[in-house]
Design a protein around this motif. Structure first.
Motif, PDB file in Angstrom:
ATOM      1  N   PRO A 186       0.705  -1.342  -0.008  1.00  0.00           N
ATOM      2  CA  PRO A 186       0.172   0.120   0.064  1.00  0.00           C
ATOM      3  C   PRO A 186       0.660   1.240   0.055  1.00  0.00           C
ATOM      4  CG  PRO A 186       0.114  -1.101   2.047  1.00  0.00           C
ATOM      5  CD  PRO A 186       0.794  -1.965   1.421  1.00  0.00           C
ATOM      6  N   ASP A 187       0.435   2.466  -0.368  1.00  0.00           N
ATOM      7  CA  ASP A 187       1.087   3.576  -0.319  1.00  0.00           C
ATOM      8  C   ASP A 187       1.790   3.992   0.772  1.00  0.00           C
ATOM      9  OD1 ASP A 187       0.135   4.135  -2.925  1.00  0.00           O
ATOM     10  OD2 ASP A 187      -1.414   5.547  -2.376  1.00  0.00           O
ATOM     11  N   GLY A 188       2.946   4.420   0.961  1.00  0.00           N
ATOM     12  CA  GLY A 188       3.787   4.706   2.073  1.00  0.00           C
ATOM     13  C   GLY A 188       4.475   3.804   2.677  1.00  0.00           C
ATOM     14  N   THR A 189       4.535   2.442   1.879  1.00  0.00           N
ATOM     15  CA  THR A 189       5.228   1.288   2.737  1.00  0.00           C
ATOM     16  C   THR A 189       6.873   1.711   2.718  1.00  0.00           C
ATOM     17  OG1 THR A 189       3.652  -0.370   1.626  1.00  0.00           O
ATOM     18  CG2 THR A 189       5.862  -1.178   2.457  1.00  0.00           C
ATOM     19  N   ILE A 190       7.100   1.316   3.769  1.00  0.00           N
ATOM     20  CA  ILE A 190       8.751   1.584   4.021  1.00  0.00           C
ATOM     21  C   ILE A 190       9.574   0.510   3.668  1.00  0.00           C
ATOM     22  CG2 ILE A 190      10.673   2.400   5.922  1.00  0.00           C
ATOM     23  CD1 ILE A 190       8.152   3.735   7.380  1.00  0.00           C
ATOM     24  N   PHE A 191      10.764   0.927   2.820  1.00  0.00           N
ATOM     25  CA  PHE A 191      11.589  -0.245   2.686  1.00  0.00           C
ATOM     26  C   PHE A 191      13.160   0.351   2.914  1.00  0.00           C
ATOM     27  CE2 PHE A 191       8.161  -1.133  -0.261  1.00  0.00           C
ATOM     28  CZ  PHE A 191       8.188  -2.452  -0.232  1.00  0.00           C
ATOM     29  N   ALA A 192      14.267  -0.475   3.106  1.00  0.00           N
ATOM     30  CA  ALA A 192      15.426  -0.036   3.283  1.00  0.00           C
ATOM     31  C   ALA A 192      15.937  -0.049   1.779  1.00  0.00           C
ATOM     32  CB  ALA A 192      16.171  -1.532   3.850  1.00  0.00           C
TER      33      ALA A 192
ATOM     34  N   LEU B 158      -1.921   3.289 -13.065  1.00  0.00           N
ATOM     35  CA  LEU B 158      -1.660   2.630 -11.383  1.00  0.00           C
ATOM     36  C   LEU B 158      -0.298   3.413 -11.077  1.00  0.00           C
ATOM     37  CD1 LEU B 158      -2.407  -0.901 -12.821  1.00  0.00           C
ATOM     38  CD2 LEU B 158      -3.818   0.604 -11.447  1.00  0.00           C
ATOM     39  N   TRP B 159       0.005   3.230  -9.678  1.00  0.00           N
ATOM     40  CA  TRP B 159       1.141   3.871  -9.363  1.00  0.00           C
ATOM     41  C   TRP B 159       1.553   2.903  -8.110  1.00  0.00           C
ATOM     42  CZ3 TRP B 159      -3.204   7.153  -8.939  1.00  0.00           C
ATOM     43  CH2 TRP B 159      -3.936   7.272  -7.577  1.00  0.00           C
ATOM     44  N   VAL B 160       2.713   2.952  -7.809  1.00  0.00           N
ATOM     45  CA  VAL B 160       3.318   2.556  -6.496  1.00  0.00           C
ATOM     46  C   VAL B 160       4.360   3.548  -5.734  1.00  0.00           C
ATOM     47  CG1 VAL B 160       5.407   1.642  -8.015  1.00  0.00           C
ATOM     48  CG2 VAL B 160       4.917   0.655  -5.488  1.00  0.00           C
ATOM     49  N   LYS B 161       3.651   3.919  -4.634  1.00  0.00           N
ATOM     50  CA  LYS B 161       4.371   5.005  -3.712  1.00  0.00           C
ATOM     51  C   LYS B 161       5.102   4.245  -2.470  1.00  0.00           C
ATOM     52  CE  LYS B 161       0.969   8.476  -5.127  1.00  0.00           C
ATOM     53  NZ  LYS B 161       0.204   9.386  -4.642  1.00  0.00           N
ATOM     54  N   ILE B 162       6.472   4.507  -2.368  1.00  0.00           N
ATOM     55  CA  ILE B 162       7.209   3.847  -1.395  1.00  0.00           C
ATOM     56  C   ILE B 162       7.866   4.872  -0.702  1.00  0.00           C
ATOM     57  CG2 ILE B 162       7.342   1.436  -2.511  1.00  0.00           C
ATOM     58  CD1 ILE B 162      10.297   2.119  -2.996  1.00  0.00           C
ATOM     59  N   LYS B 163       8.453   4.582   0.501  1.00  0.00           N
ATOM     60  CA  LYS B 163       9.565   5.418   1.420  1.00  0.00           C
ATOM     61  C   LYS B 163      10.704   4.616   1.462  1.00  0.00           C
ATOM     62  CE  LYS B 163       5.968   8.060   3.956  1.00  0.00           C
ATOM     63  NZ  LYS B 163       5.402   8.763   5.209  1.00  0.00           N
ATOM     64  N   VAL B 164      11.809   5.177   1.411  1.00  0.00           N
ATOM     65  CA  VAL B 164      13.128   4.484   1.739  1.00  0.00           C
ATOM     66  C   VAL B 164      13.834   5.262   2.942  1.00  0.00           C
ATOM     67  CG1 VAL B 164      15.342   3.768   0.839  1.00  0.00           C
ATOM     68  CG2 VAL B 164      13.159   3.823  -0.831  1.00  0.00           C
ATOM     69  N   GLN B 165      14.072   4.368   4.070  1.00  0.00           N
ATOM     70  CA  GLN B 165      14.772   4.626   5.088  1.00  0.00           C
ATOM     71  C   GLN B 165      16.114   4.373   5.003  1.00  0.00           C
ATOM     72  OE1 GLN B 165      12.681   3.725   8.493  1.00  0.00           O
ATOM     73  NE2 GLN B 165      11.064   5.342   8.319  1.00  0.00           N
ATOM     74  N   GLN B 166      17.036   5.380   5.286  1.00  0.00           N
ATOM     75  CA  GLN B 166      18.851   4.837   5.151  1.00  0.00           C
ATOM     76  C   GLN B 166      18.990   4.176   6.486  1.00  0.00           C
ATOM     77  OE1 GLN B 166      20.617   5.637   2.168  1.00  0.00           O
ATOM     78  NE2 GLN B 166      21.564   3.974   3.460  1.00  0.00           N
ATOM     79  N   GLY B 167      19.618   3.173   6.381  1.00  0.00           N
ATOM     80  CA  GLY B 167      20.134   2.373   7.625  1.00  0.00           C
ATOM     81  C   GLY B 167      21.485   2.646   7.903  1.00  0.00           C
TER      82      GLY B 167
END
Length: 381
Positions: free
Chosen positions: A108-114, A204-213
């Motif tokens: 879903p929109d806003g899912t967080i990934f590394a 269609l779209w895919v919306k993600i957030k990437v967090q820097q580890g």
């Protein structure tokens, strides 16, 4: 025949009006004349009935003797339950190829990934058109951040009108922190793309957030942050940094939150590089020496700013070594086509060297609307 028909109609109208005019005023009370008034009324009704009957007969005679005309095409009517055919509404045409979005099955929109994390985006769609989607139909990249997704992924089965299907694409999160959006559409077996309702053209779209580890790769040389440490030149000569935006002499500037082609707004900064005008117009930036280590990678994205429809440029990445010799790392032609290009270059072959990275943009005879961006170019370690 037509003149005779209209003359007869005129006579009939005159007779009818005359008879009706003889009818007593019903608003006046006439004692003892009720039967007479009723008789007049009945005569008028019968006369009007005879008039309409004769009118219909004359009309049929006129149709039979007049020159036939092409039949008039009428809309197809569909009778609904409890509604006569004459009252039914016109049924609108259904497009052959159109999809209806049902839900996000995954991500879903806003899912967080590394950074660099792999994932699969799946949408559930309904065939809202009148044509069956066969396995020659496919899911295609339409704009924004591609995230290493395939440009085209065929459907796994046929989908009849009214049926649903889950469509998926394998993706990889970008290497740096931020919010990223990629756009996708469907393509039919004739090569025409289409989208989802309500317009039938929406992607269609895919919306993600990437967090820097902390254990992940880090930026060790940011080409946007250090862009004024580079020496910039265009075909018209040396440029100040930043410089006034110009499609004549060329210019270099930094853009915050650029809207890149495809309509995606990025929260990452970009370099706006406009080459000088005229045949062979260019702009080039040469950075100070930077020591490369094994495993270092040069990453970023290139494209045209959204809305600059005449953008037509050539991007090139290279470097100069200690002997001032130039080596090309990669080159890409680009127009405003809704697609952006990501680059990820392994600098391990240059390990141990202090190289001067060079960014170059060339026009194709004209710099009109050549608003070319480098989105967050950097060396990662």
């Amino acid at each position: 025949m037509m003149k005779w028909f209209y003359r007869m109609l005129t006579v009939l109208v005159a007779i009818s009006l005359a008879l009706i005019g003889c009818t007593p005023d019903s608003s006046q009370s006439i004692e003892g004349r009720g039967e007479t008034a009723a008789a007049y009324t009945m005569a008028a009704v019968l006369t009007q009935s005879a008039f309409h009957t004769l009118e219909a007969q004359l009309t049929e005679v006129s149709r039979a003797t007049s020159t036939p005309k092409e039949p008039t095409k009428t809309p197809t009517l569909t009778a609904k339950e409890g509604v006569s055919t004459s009252q039914a509404s016109v049924v609108p045409a259904i497009a052959c190829d159109v999809a209806s979005y049902v839900t996000d099955v995954t991500v879903p929109d806003g899912t967080i990934f590394a950074p660099n994390q792999k994932f699969t985006k799946t949408w559930r769609l309904k065939n809202a058109g009148s044509c069956t989607w066969n396995t020659a139909y496919s899911l295609i990249y339409s704009g924004g951040f591609r995230m290493d997704g395939a440009m085209q992924t065929p459907l796994t089965r046929s989908v009849a009108p009214g049926e649903t299907i889950d469509v998926s694409v394998d993706l990889v999160a970008l290497n740096y922190a931020g919010e990223f959006t990629g756009f996708w559409k469907l393509k039919n077996d004739s090569g025409k793309s289409f989208g989802v309702l309500p317009s039938g053209e929406m992607p269609l779209w895919v919306k993600i957030k990437v967090q820097q580890g902390s254990s992940r790769a880090q930026v060790v040389f940011d080409l946007v942050a250090n862009y004024c440490a580079a020496t910039w030149r265009s075909g018209a000569g040396a440029l100040s940094c930043p410089s006034v935006i110009s499609t004549t002499s060329g210019s270099i500037s930094r853009v915050e939150n650029p809207v890149i082609e495809g309509g995606s707004s990025s929260r990452l900064p970009a370099l706006l590089t406009i080459p000088s005008d005229g045949s062979g117009g260019t702009i080039s930036g040469r950075y100070p020496p930077f020591q490369i280590q094994r495993g270092d990678r040069l990453k970023g994205m290139i494209g045209c700013l959204d809305g600059y429809y005449k953008c037509d440029v050539e991007f090139e990445l290279g470097y100069r070594n200690a002997d001032d010799k130039y080596f090309k790392l990669g080159a890409w032609g680009h127009t405003l086509d809704g697609y952006n290009s990501e680059f990820d270059i392994d600098l391990s072959p240059q390990a141990g060297m202090a190289i001067e990275l060079v960014l170059t943009v060339s026009n194709n005879a004209s710099s009109e609307e050549d608003w070319a961006f480098w989105l967050s170019p950097a060396v990662w370690r």
